[in-house]
Scaffold this active site. Structure first.
Site, PDB file in Angstrom:
ATOM      1  N   LYS A   1       0.850  -1.202   0.000  1.00 19.92           N
ATOM      2  CA  LYS A   1       0.000   0.000   0.000  1.00 19.92           C
ATOM      3  C   LYS A   1       0.880   1.245   0.000  1.00 19.92           C
ATOM      4  O   LYS A   1       1.771   1.376   0.829  1.00 19.92           O
ATOM      5  CB  LYS A   1      -0.912  -0.030   1.231  1.00 19.92           C
ATOM      6  CG  LYS A   1      -1.770   1.234   1.419  1.00 19.92           C
ATOM      7  CD  LYS A   1      -2.704   1.095   2.630  1.00 19.92           C
ATOM      8  CE  LYS A   1      -3.443   2.401   2.910  1.00 19.92           C
ATOM      9  NZ  LYS A   1      -4.330   2.306   4.100  1.00 19.92           N
TER      10      LYS A   1
ATOM     11  N   ASP B   1      -2.813   9.899   4.003  1.00 23.20           N
ATOM     12  CA  ASP B   1      -4.212   9.480   4.099  1.00 23.20           C
ATOM     13  C   ASP B   1      -4.939  10.365   5.093  1.00 23.20           C
ATOM     14  O   ASP B   1      -4.880  10.141   6.297  1.00 23.20           O
ATOM     15  CB  ASP B   1      -4.284   8.005   4.531  1.00 23.20           C
ATOM     16  CG  ASP B   1      -5.721   7.543   4.766  1.00 23.20           C
ATOM     17  OD1 ASP B   1      -6.661   8.237   4.310  1.00 23.20           O
ATOM     18  OD2 ASP B   1      -5.894   6.471   5.396  1.00 23.20           O
TER      19      ASP B   1
ATOM     20  N   LYS C   1     -10.491  12.146   8.680  1.00 22.45           N
ATOM     21  CA  LYS C   1     -10.033  11.694   9.980  1.00 22.45           C
ATOM     22  C   LYS C   1      -9.996  12.865  10.963  1.00 22.45           C
ATOM     23  O   LYS C   1      -9.868  14.011  10.542  1.00 22.45           O
ATOM     24  CB  LYS C   1      -8.596  11.147   9.865  1.00 22.45           C
ATOM     25  CG  LYS C   1      -8.467   9.848   9.114  1.00 22.45           C
ATOM     26  CD  LYS C   1      -7.010   9.409   9.056  1.00 22.45           C
ATOM     27  CE  LYS C   1      -6.864   8.107   8.284  1.00 22.45           C
ATOM     28  NZ  LYS C   1      -7.487   6.950   8.958  1.00 22.45           N
TER      29      LYS C   1
ATOM     30  N   ASP D   1       1.438   5.911   5.781  1.00 15.19           N
ATOM     31  CA  ASP D   1       0.491   5.007   5.153  1.00 15.19           C
ATOM     32  C   ASP D   1       1.034   4.390   3.849  1.00 15.19           C
ATOM     33  O   ASP D   1       0.346   3.656   3.172  1.00 15.19           O
ATOM     34  CB  ASP D   1      -0.841   5.739   4.915  1.00 15.19           C
ATOM     35  CG  ASP D   1      -2.053   4.826   5.037  1.00 15.19           C
ATOM     36  OD1 ASP D   1      -1.925   3.749   5.647  1.00 15.19           O
ATOM     37  OD2 ASP D   1      -3.117   5.196   4.503  1.00 15.19           O
TER      38      ASP D   1
ATOM     39  N   ASP E   1     -12.487   6.638   3.864  1.00 11.56           N
ATOM     40  CA  ASP E   1     -11.253   6.376   4.613  1.00 11.56           C
ATOM     41  C   ASP E   1     -10.824   4.906   4.492  1.00 11.56           C
ATOM     42  O   ASP E   1      -9.709   4.552   4.878  1.00 11.56           O
ATOM     43  CB  ASP E   1     -11.459   6.761   6.076  1.00 11.56           C
ATOM     44  CG  ASP E   1     -10.152   6.966   6.820  1.00 11.56           C
ATOM     45  OD1 ASP E   1      -9.086   6.984   6.154  1.00 11.56           O
ATOM     46  OD2 ASP E   1     -10.191   7.108   8.058  1.00 11.56           O
TER      47      ASP E   1
ATOM     48  N   GLU F   1      -9.687   3.432   2.031  1.00 14.75           N
ATOM     49  CA  GLU F   1      -9.147   3.620   0.674  1.00 14.75           C
ATOM     50  C   GLU F   1      -8.078   2.590   0.345  1.00 14.75           C
ATOM     51  O   GLU F   1      -7.863   2.282  -0.825  1.00 14.75           O
ATOM     52  CB  GLU F   1      -8.562   5.036   0.542  1.00 14.75           C
ATOM     53  CG  GLU F   1      -7.108   5.221   1.019  1.00 14.75           C
ATOM     54  CD  GLU F   1      -6.904   4.938   2.505  1.00 14.75           C
ATOM     55  OE1 GLU F   1      -7.894   5.034   3.256  1.00 14.75           O
ATOM     56  OE2 GLU F   1      -5.765   4.636   2.908  1.00 14.75           O
TER      57      GLU F   1
ATOM     58  N   ARG G   1      -7.896  -0.630   0.768  1.00 12.67           N
ATOM     59  CA  ARG G   1      -8.409  -1.839   0.113  1.00 12.67           C
ATOM     60  C   ARG G   1      -8.827  -1.553  -1.324  1.00 12.67           C
ATOM     61  O   ARG G   1      -8.806  -2.438  -2.162  1.00 12.67           O
ATOM     62  CB  ARG G   1      -9.552  -2.431   0.948  1.00 12.67           C
ATOM     63  CG  ARG G   1     -10.739  -1.540   1.077  1.00 12.67           C
ATOM     64  CD  ARG G   1     -11.656  -1.940   2.234  1.00 12.67           C
ATOM     65  NE  ARG G   1     -11.114  -1.569   3.533  1.00 12.67           N
ATOM     66  CZ  ARG G   1     -11.702  -1.858   4.692  1.00 12.67           C
ATOM     67  NH1 ARG G   1     -12.834  -2.535   4.711  1.00 12.67           N
ATOM     68  NH2 ARG G   1     -11.157  -1.477   5.824  1.00 12.67           N
TER      69      ARG G   1
HETATM   70  N1  BES Z   1      -4.457   3.962   6.940  1.00 10.50           N
HETATM   71  C1  BES Z   1      -5.623   3.675   7.680  1.00 10.50           C
HETATM   72  C2  BES Z   1      -5.409   2.601   8.734  1.00 10.50           C
HETATM   73  C3  BES Z   1      -4.605   2.973   9.949  1.00 10.50           C
HETATM   74  C4  BES Z   1      -5.215   3.526  11.054  1.00 10.50           C
HETATM   75  C5  BES Z   1      -3.265   2.678  10.008  1.00 10.50           C
HETATM   76  C6  BES Z   1      -4.472   3.821  12.173  1.00 10.50           C
HETATM   77  C7  BES Z   1      -2.533   2.980  11.121  1.00 10.50           C
HETATM   78  C8  BES Z   1      -3.137   3.535  12.212  1.00 10.50           C
HETATM   79  C9  BES Z   1      -6.725   3.162   6.752  1.00 10.50           C
HETATM   80  O1  BES Z   1      -6.739   3.716   5.493  1.00 10.50           O
HETATM   81  C10 BES Z   1      -8.015   3.515   7.407  1.00 10.50           C
HETATM   82  O2  BES Z   1      -8.312   4.669   7.504  1.00 10.50           O
HETATM   83  N2  BES Z   1      -8.760   2.494   7.831  1.00 10.50           N
HETATM   84  C11 BES Z   1     -10.001   2.691   8.480  1.00 10.50           C
HETATM   85  C12 BES Z   1     -10.983   1.696   7.934  1.00 10.50           C
HETATM   86  C13 BES Z   1     -12.402   1.951   8.363  1.00 10.50           C
HETATM   87  C14 BES Z   1     -12.920   3.229   7.738  1.00 10.50           C
HETATM   88  C15 BES Z   1     -13.250   0.773   7.950  1.00 10.50           C
HETATM   89  C16 BES Z   1      -9.796   2.462   9.978  1.00 10.50           C
HETATM   90  O3  BES Z   1      -9.087   1.537  10.355  1.00 10.50           O
HETATM   91  O4  BES Z   1     -10.359   3.229  10.750  1.00 10.50           O
HETATM   92 ZN    ZN Z   2      -4.945   4.408   4.762  1.00  9.72          ZN
HETATM   93 MN    MN Z   3      -7.841   5.512   5.429  1.00  7.10          MN
END
Ligand code: BES
Ligand code: ZN
Ligand code: MN
Length: 500
Positions: A268, A273, A280, A291, A350, A352, A354
């Site tokens: 990734k 992000d 966020k 990220d 968010d 994104e 996947r």
């Molecule tokens: N890059 C984030 C995941 C992340 C969160 C990595 C905290 C490291 C620390 C990812 O893109 C994300 O935002 N995931 C969301 C998914 C949710 C919206 C289903 C998450 O984990 O909150």
């Molecule tokens: Zn992310």
């Molecule tokens: Mn995200």
């Protein structure tokens, strides 16, 4: 840092600092250590009997030679914990702590005793010490001007492995391999540490291209036109909110001839992000420059694999973009068409990672690969589940899962399995499209991996969720606050394990 295995007598070897790994459950000093202690007028024995240095994993003691009977000016005792429990990781940590001690007192050359008295086999020990030393030396200083800094920190420039009489070609090679792997992981850390204004998707692609040229990898960079031509609409959809153009980075290494099916590593590559329209919270958002850690590890692993000339065919894929909110950004409820043809209802912008991975995994299939492994800072849930001590490991293939888990144990980049049962798939059902990009709160790491699984067909595939392991507070002795480079060494080790 340069690492050398030297043919020398550790008692006479002239060095500013000699590190001795000592175990807490050894009743008496033996062999070389006993001989060194004699020349130190019994200082090691006294420190042990006084209880000042017990050899526990956190113990460290710096001694000075009383006379000139010893080649080393200083001896640093490094605790190893219990002999029975000692594996490579204990040596990595010991080497790292010795390097940090040398840095502290501004010594730039360090010798480390690695010999047959260790409970780890010669080559594995040499590789581990080299790794720990090189990893410990990493710093990210390229954006510091030095203004207002009285004295810049020193770097240990040379780490010598002393003690193996033979310093056999095999030991020397193992130290070299450790140094290459750890050097690559340090590169991954540097790529991850660079801020998103300086490391945009286009710049990251340029960096990957430069690295590829340096080591003789084939690099292909797709810009938005190329990405569109490959029908990677999900990647384009995520990029739509940003002024920065996305890139799709392709690195190819042919070490096993044209016929062998390759393995594909996918990382990734979100250079930032913000969450997009599903933005966020401000607190901690700065961490989202990391990220792209999965992508950094993929680029780094390919570099090392090329340098090591492993007899394997390996492809590295990194979908690189930002995820920002704007008037042109992807919206919750938008439906997009992926490269694979499946439609996705974007419920949360968010989620994104996947989306861009779906297209990259579909692209991976075009290589008819023997296996695909991806690494992604994918879900906050994974941090909740496993904290910072293991990456989440999910796979559609038990044998591959076991291979990755074993590589994680060997490298100290541990992974722990989570189930990928069909039962979770319903959480991704959409009323309007083939699937939704989020599956609700329960089992967030599993539903994210379940989403990816939709795009790998029947190919053996493993997914590493590195949200909790890609960066941290620097608790391991060879880490610092910031990026860890995980899982670059795991990738290298895994590819190596398939060819040897
Ligand atoms: N890059 C984030 C995941 C992340 C969160 C990595 C905290 C490291 C620390 C990812 O893109 C994300 O935002 N995931 C969301 C998914 C949710 C919206 C289903 C998450 O984990 O909150
Ligand atoms: Zn992310
Ligand atoms: Mn995200």
């Amino acid at each position: 840092m340069e690492v050398d295995a030297v043919r020398t007598d550790p008692l006479r070897h002239e060095t500013p600092m000699l590190a001795l790994p000592l175990f807490e459950d050894d009743e008496r000093l033996e062999g070389r250590v006993a001989a060194i202690d004699e020349r130190l007028a019994g200082l090691i024995g006294r420190a042990r009997s006084a209880g000042d240095f017990r050899g526990r994993a956190e113990d460290l003691l710096l001694l000075y030679r009383p006379g000139r009977q010893l080649g080393a000016e200083r001896v640093v005792l490094v605790g190893m914990g219990k002999r029975q429990e000692c594996q490579e990781e204990a040596l990595r940590r010991a080497a790292a702590r010795a390097v940090r001690e040398a840095e502290r007192i501004r010594v730039t050359r360090l010798s480390f005793l690695v010999d047959a008295s260790l409970p780890v086999e010669a080559e594995r020990a040499a590789q581990a010490v080299a790794e720990g030393g090189v990893l410990a030396a990493w710093r990210f200083r390229e954006l510091k001007t030095g203004a207002g800094e009285p004295e810049p920190p020193v770097e240990v420039e040379l780490l010598e492995l002393v003690g193996w009489e033979a310093a056999s070609a095999a030991v020397e090679r193992a130290a070299g391999e450790g140094s290459i792997g750890a050097g690559a992981e340090n590169l991954a850390r540097t790529l991850a540490a660079r801020p998103p204004n300086l490391e945009t998707p286009a710049r990251l692609a340029e960096m990957a291209k430069d690295i590829a040229e340096e080591v003789g990898l084939k690099a292909t960079i797709l810009d938005p036109v190329g990405i569109l031509a490959e029908e990677m609409h999900a990647l384009l959809a995520v990029a739509r909110g940003s002024q920065e153009e996305p890139r799709f980075i392709i690195l190819e290494y042919l070490g096993a001839g044209d016929d062998a099916r390759p393995v594909v590593l996918v990382g990734k590559g979100l250079t930032f992000d913000a969450g997009g329209i599903s933005i966020k919270p401000a607190k901690g958002m700065e961490e989202m420059k990391y990220d792209m850690s999965g992508g950094a590890a993929v680029i780094a692993a390919l570099k090392a694999i090329a340098e090591l000339r492993l007899e394997a065919n390996v492809v590295g894929l990194v979908p690189a973009t930002e995820n920002l909110p704007s008037g042109s950004a992807l919206k919750p409820s938008d439906v997009i068409r992926t490269r694979a043809g499946k439609t996705v209802e974007v419920v949360n912008t968010d989620a994104e990672g996947r989306l861009v991975l779906a297209d990259a995994l579909a692209y991976a299939l075009s290589y008819d690969p023997a296996a695909i492994v991806d690494a992604a800072t994918l879900t906050g849930s994974c941090v909740v589940a496993l904290g910072h001590h293991a990456s989440g490991l999910l796979s559609n293939d038990d044998a591959l899962l076991e291979e990755i888990r074993a590589a994680g144990e060997r490298t100290g980049e541990r992974c722990w399995p989570l189930p990928l049962w069909e039962d979770y798939r319903r959480q991704l059902d959409s009323d309007v499209a083939d699937l939704m990009n989020v599956g609700g709160r329960p089992a967030g790491t599993i539903t994210a991996a379940g989403f990816l699984k939709e795009f790998v067909g029947q190919v053996p595939w493993a997914h590493l969720d590195i949200a909790g392991t890609a960066w941290g507070e620097g608790t391991a002795p060879y880490h610092r606050k910031g990026p860890t480079g995980v899982p670059a060494r795991l990738f290298i080790d895994w590819v190596k394990s398939r060819v040897r």
